[in-house]
Write a protein that holds these residues in place. Structure first.
Motif, PDB file in Angstrom:
ATOM      1  N   GLY A  58     -10.622  -7.528  -2.564  1.00 17.51           N
ATOM      2  CA  GLY A  58     -10.064  -7.975  -1.299  1.00 17.51           C
ATOM      3  C   GLY A  58     -10.497  -7.062  -0.173  1.00 17.51           C
ATOM      4  N   ARG A  59      -9.797  -7.214   0.947  1.00 12.86           N
ATOM      5  CA  ARG A  59     -10.072  -6.358   2.096  1.00 12.86           C
ATOM      6  C   ARG A  59      -8.749  -5.992   2.741  1.00 12.86           C
ATOM      7  NH1 ARG A  59      -9.995  -8.223   7.352  1.00 12.86           N
ATOM      8  NH2 ARG A  59      -9.315 -10.361   7.547  1.00 12.86           N
ATOM      9  N   VAL A  60      -8.729  -4.838   3.377  1.00 12.00           N
ATOM     10  CA  VAL A  60      -7.521  -4.400   4.082  1.00 12.00           C
ATOM     11  C   VAL A  60      -7.365  -5.292   5.313  1.00 12.00           C
ATOM     12  CG1 VAL A  60      -6.411  -2.506   5.329  1.00 12.00           C
ATOM     13  CG2 VAL A  60      -7.717  -2.037   3.238  1.00 12.00           C
ATOM     14  N   TRP A  61      -6.298  -6.058   5.330  1.00 14.57           N
ATOM     15  CA  TRP A  61      -6.004  -6.958   6.437  1.00 14.57           C
ATOM     16  C   TRP A  61      -5.196  -6.227   7.513  1.00 14.57           C
ATOM     17  CZ3 TRP A  61      -1.561  -9.485   8.382  1.00 14.57           C
ATOM     18  CH2 TRP A  61      -1.814 -10.592   9.183  1.00 14.57           C
ATOM     19  N   SER A  62      -4.322  -5.310   7.078  1.00 12.47           N
ATOM     20  CA  SER A  62      -3.518  -4.491   7.975  1.00 12.47           C
ATOM     21  C   SER A  62      -3.023  -3.274   7.193  1.00 12.47           C
ATOM     22  CB  SER A  62      -2.332  -5.303   8.503  1.00 12.47           C
ATOM     23  OG  SER A  62      -1.593  -4.552   9.447  1.00 12.47           O
ATOM     24  N   ASN A  98      -0.619  -0.059  -1.852  1.00 12.22           N
ATOM     25  CA  ASN A  98      -1.097   1.229  -1.371  1.00 12.22           C
ATOM     26  C   ASN A  98      -2.538   1.420  -1.815  1.00 12.22           C
ATOM     27  OD1 ASN A  98       1.881   1.715  -2.670  1.00 12.22           O
ATOM     28  ND2 ASN A  98       1.730   2.485  -0.591  1.00 12.22           N
ATOM     29  N   VAL A  99      -3.341   2.064  -0.972  1.00  9.87           N
ATOM     30  CA  VAL A  99      -4.688   2.466  -1.369  1.00  9.87           C
ATOM     31  C   VAL A  99      -4.582   3.895  -1.875  1.00  9.87           C
ATOM     32  CG1 VAL A  99      -7.074   2.845  -0.646  1.00  9.87           C
ATOM     33  CG2 VAL A  99      -5.765   0.970   0.356  1.00  9.87           C
ATOM     34  N   VAL A 100      -5.064   4.114  -3.092  1.00 10.35           N
ATOM     35  CA  VAL A 100      -5.026   5.441  -3.711  1.00 10.35           C
ATOM     36  C   VAL A 100      -6.448   5.861  -4.053  1.00 10.35           C
ATOM     37  CG1 VAL A 100      -2.663   5.195  -4.599  1.00 10.35           C
ATOM     38  CG2 VAL A 100      -4.581   4.416  -5.996  1.00 10.35           C
ATOM     39  N   SER A 101      -6.615   7.128  -4.428  1.00  5.47           N
ATOM     40  CA  SER A 101      -7.958   7.653  -4.703  1.00  5.47           C
ATOM     41  C   SER A 101      -8.516   7.185  -6.040  1.00  5.47           C
ATOM     42  CB  SER A 101      -7.956   9.177  -4.644  1.00  5.47           C
ATOM     43  OG  SER A 101      -7.103   9.698  -5.642  1.00  5.47           O
ATOM     44  N   VAL A 121     -11.628  -3.370  -0.885  1.00  3.21           N
ATOM     45  CA  VAL A 121     -10.847  -2.698  -1.915  1.00  3.21           C
ATOM     46  C   VAL A 121     -10.876  -3.527  -3.197  1.00  3.21           C
ATOM     47  CG1 VAL A 121      -9.282  -1.503  -0.319  1.00  3.21           C
ATOM     48  CG2 VAL A 121      -8.713  -3.805  -1.090  1.00  3.21           C
ATOM     49  N   ARG A 122     -10.505  -2.872  -4.287  1.00  2.00           N
ATOM     50  CA  ARG A 122     -10.341  -3.583  -5.555  1.00  2.00           C
ATOM     51  C   ARG A 122      -9.062  -3.076  -6.210  1.00  2.00           C
ATOM     52  NH1 ARG A 122     -11.604  -0.096  -9.536  1.00  2.00           N
ATOM     53  NH2 ARG A 122     -13.043   1.577  -9.013  1.00  2.00           N
ATOM     54  N   VAL A 123      -8.487  -3.931  -7.015  1.00  2.00           N
ATOM     55  CA  VAL A 123      -7.204  -3.598  -7.622  1.00  2.00           C
ATOM     56  C   VAL A 123      -7.386  -2.643  -8.798  1.00  2.00           C
ATOM     57  CG1 VAL A 123      -7.080  -5.501  -9.315  1.00  2.00           C
ATOM     58  CG2 VAL A 123      -4.976  -4.620  -8.280  1.00  2.00           C
ATOM     59  N   THR A 124      -6.393  -1.818  -8.990  1.00  2.00           N
ATOM     60  CA  THR A 124      -6.262  -0.981 -10.175  1.00  2.00           C
ATOM     61  C   THR A 124      -4.776  -1.011 -10.518  1.00  2.00           C
ATOM     62  OG1 THR A 124      -6.733   1.190 -11.145  1.00  2.00           O
ATOM     63  CG2 THR A 124      -5.965   1.166  -8.855  1.00  2.00           C
ATOM     64  N   VAL A 133      -8.010   0.615  -4.608  1.00  2.00           N
ATOM     65  CA  VAL A 133      -8.956   1.696  -4.382  1.00  2.00           C
ATOM     66  C   VAL A 133     -10.079   1.152  -3.498  1.00  2.00           C
ATOM     67  CG1 VAL A 133      -8.454   2.991  -6.492  1.00  2.00           C
ATOM     68  CG2 VAL A 133     -10.217   1.214  -6.539  1.00  2.00           C
ATOM     69  N   LEU A 134     -10.664   2.015  -2.689  1.00  2.00           N
ATOM     70  CA  LEU A 134     -11.769   1.599  -1.836  1.00  2.00           C
ATOM     71  C   LEU A 134     -12.973   1.227  -2.710  1.00  2.00           C
ATOM     72  CD1 LEU A 134     -11.482   4.339   0.940  1.00  2.00           C
ATOM     73  CD2 LEU A 134     -10.794   1.926   1.106  1.00  2.00           C
TER      74      LEU A 134
END
Length: 135
Positions: A58-62, A98-101, A121-124, A133-134
């Motif tokens: 996906g992509r960060v929408w907000s 949340n985006v994490v490392s 981003v992709r899911v983990t 994660v980016l």
């Protein structure tokens, strides 16, 4: 870590997430995906549903970076991010997370300045909780 509150309509989402799968509910009659899960299709009013496996991209929408005052358990983790991710396969579906490392990393593991609207981003998963994660 907070545990999700489940209901009969959303329980399958969390069951699949516990297996490392990101699935979204869709109407079994007209095929339209929907989120959050609910018993009736808002497009054709059918009560039939199925769960579609996504590729997890996906992509960060907000996004937002919460600032104090925060609940004590979250204040200790600040600064952290809260994102809305638009799924690539289903652009009308947006999920909060949340985006994490990396997989299993804490909420504050990624510098919030690295996040941009539109970032891919992709899911983990961490103990059944979807995180991003980016890419």
């Amino acid at each position: 870590m907070l545990s999700p509150v489940t209901d009969p309509d959303g329980a399958p989402f969390w069951q699949y997430a516990a297996q490392g799968e990101l699935r979204v509910q869709a109407c079994a009659d007209c095929g339209e995906p929907r989120f959050p899960p609910r018993p009736c299709c808002p497009y054709c009013q059918s009560f039939e549903s199925e769960w579609l496996l996504t590729d997890g991209h996906g992509r960060v929408w907000s996004y937002v970076v919460p600032h104090p005052p925060l609940l004590p358990d979250y204040a200790a983790q600040a600064p952290y991010n809260v994102v809305v991710v638009e799924l690539a396969e289903h652009p009308r579906i947006r999920l909060v997370g949340n985006v994490v490392s990396g997989a299993g990393a804490p909420l504050n593991s990624l510098d919030p300045q690295r996040i941009r609207i539109g970032a891919k981003v992709r899911v983990t998963f961490d103990r059944g909780l979807p995180q991003w994660v980016l890419s």
